[in-house]
Design a protein around this motif. Structure first.
Motif, PDB file in Angstrom:
ATOM      1  N   VAL A  66       0.922  -1.355  -0.400  1.00  0.00           N
ATOM      2  CA  VAL A  66       0.455  -0.078  -0.266  1.00  0.00           C
ATOM      3  C   VAL A  66       0.864   1.322  -0.239  1.00  0.00           C
ATOM      4  CG1 VAL A  66      -1.936   1.309   0.840  1.00  0.00           C
ATOM      5  CG2 VAL A  66      -1.820  -1.519   1.498  1.00  0.00           C
ATOM      6  N   ALA A  67       1.383   1.578  -0.904  1.00  0.00           N
ATOM      7  CA  ALA A  67       1.519   2.589  -1.481  1.00  0.00           C
ATOM      8  C   ALA A  67       1.218   4.328  -0.516  1.00  0.00           C
ATOM      9  CB  ALA A  67       1.983   3.753  -3.187  1.00  0.00           C
ATOM     10  N   LEU A  68       1.903   4.989   0.125  1.00  0.00           N
ATOM     11  CA  LEU A  68       1.620   6.409   1.010  1.00  0.00           C
ATOM     12  C   LEU A  68       1.989   7.019  -0.290  1.00  0.00           C
ATOM     13  CD1 LEU A  68       2.788   5.065   4.984  1.00  0.00           C
ATOM     14  CD2 LEU A  68       0.130   5.316   3.531  1.00  0.00           C
ATOM     15  N   VAL A  69       1.468   8.330  -0.278  1.00  0.00           N
ATOM     16  CA  VAL A  69       1.494   9.567  -1.702  1.00  0.00           C
ATOM     17  C   VAL A  69       1.066  10.853  -0.338  1.00  0.00           C
ATOM     18  CG1 VAL A  69       2.169   8.177  -3.115  1.00  0.00           C
ATOM     19  CG2 VAL A  69      -0.043   9.367  -2.982  1.00  0.00           C
ATOM     20  N   ARG A  70       1.926  11.907  -0.956  1.00  0.00           N
ATOM     21  CA  ARG A  70       1.585  13.015   0.374  1.00  0.00           C
ATOM     22  C   ARG A  70       0.800  13.507  -0.873  1.00  0.00           C
ATOM     23  NH1 ARG A  70       3.796  13.459   4.931  1.00  0.00           N
ATOM     24  NH2 ARG A  70       5.615  12.618   5.283  1.00  0.00           N
ATOM     25  N   ARG A  71      -0.032  14.552  -0.752  1.00  0.00           N
ATOM     26  CA  ARG A  71      -1.337  15.327  -1.866  1.00  0.00           C
ATOM     27  C   ARG A  71      -0.037  16.370  -1.626  1.00  0.00           C
ATOM     28  NH1 ARG A  71      -6.565  18.438  -0.031  1.00  0.00           N
ATOM     29  NH2 ARG A  71      -6.819  19.670  -1.368  1.00  0.00           N
ATOM     30  N   GLY A  72      -0.746  17.755  -3.011  1.00  0.00           N
ATOM     31  CA  GLY A  72       0.062  18.172  -3.606  1.00  0.00           C
ATOM     32  C   GLY A  72       1.126  18.244  -5.001  1.00  0.00           C
ATOM     33  N   GLY A  73       0.940  18.273  -5.885  1.00  0.00           N
ATOM     34  CA  GLY A  73       2.147  18.391  -7.253  1.00  0.00           C
ATOM     35  C   GLY A  73       0.914  18.464  -7.880  1.00  0.00           C
ATOM     36  N   CYS A  74       0.269  17.462  -8.288  1.00  0.00           N
ATOM     37  CA  CYS A  74      -0.005  16.982  -9.010  1.00  0.00           C
ATOM     38  C   CYS A  74      -1.686  16.512  -8.641  1.00  0.00           C
ATOM     39  CB  CYS A  74       0.620  15.834  -9.639  1.00  0.00           C
ATOM     40  SG  CYS A  74       0.694  14.871  -8.539  1.00  0.00           S
TER      41      CYS A  74
END
Length: 157
Positions: A66-74
């Protein structure tokens, strides 16, 4: 029909296999990708994507996790699409806006239908808590995306 009926929310169940600690977060659903409203559940160990914003090719090993990604940029859908291309089984987008509060947010797509993994969104407070758990136990943190196990407090019986 309330906004909650239309947008809904999901649960993100988190368990640390190292110390047995468990947490459950309300998570905003994605308006794209694999729907988990039909009883479908998916679980896997967590991994923070590199780059963390998930806006370009994910270069670390997320296959089957399960990939954790941060909001913002796209756009949200671009983050989940990048995680899926790298082999992630699901994605959790973590809010980065300090004033976002504690509510849920439904993630919109871009009108295409090319994402096949489920994804959820966590507000800043819950996302920070999840990252604290991840930092303490980066290898053995299991996340499960699922339908809520208990009614939302705003739902009428």
């Amino acid at each position: 029909q309330t906004t909650e009926d239309v947008l809904g929310y999901k649960e993100l169940f988190v368990q640390s296999l190292m110390n047995g600690e468990t947490r459950t977060f309300e998570a905003g659903k994605a308006m794209f990708g694999r729907d988990i409203s039909d009883g479908f559940r998916i679980a896997g160990t967590a991994v923070l994507a590199d780059p963390e914003d998930g806006c370009t090719e994910v270069v670390n090993t997320v296959r089957g996790k399960v990939a954790l990604v941060r909001r913002g940029g796209c756009m949200f859908v671009e983050k989940v699409r990048a995680a899926e291309r790298a082999g992630a089984s699901a994605a959790v987008v973590l809010d980065n806006l300090p004033d976002s509060g504690t509510g849920t947010l439904a993630m919109s797509g871009d009108g295409t239908n090319d994402v096949n993994i489920p994804a959820v969104f966590l507000n800043k407070v819950d996302g920070d808590t999840l990252m604290d758990l991840y930092t303490a136990d980066p290898v053995m943190l299991v996340l499960e995306l699922r339908e809520p196990q208990t009614p939302h407090p705003d739902q009428k019986c």
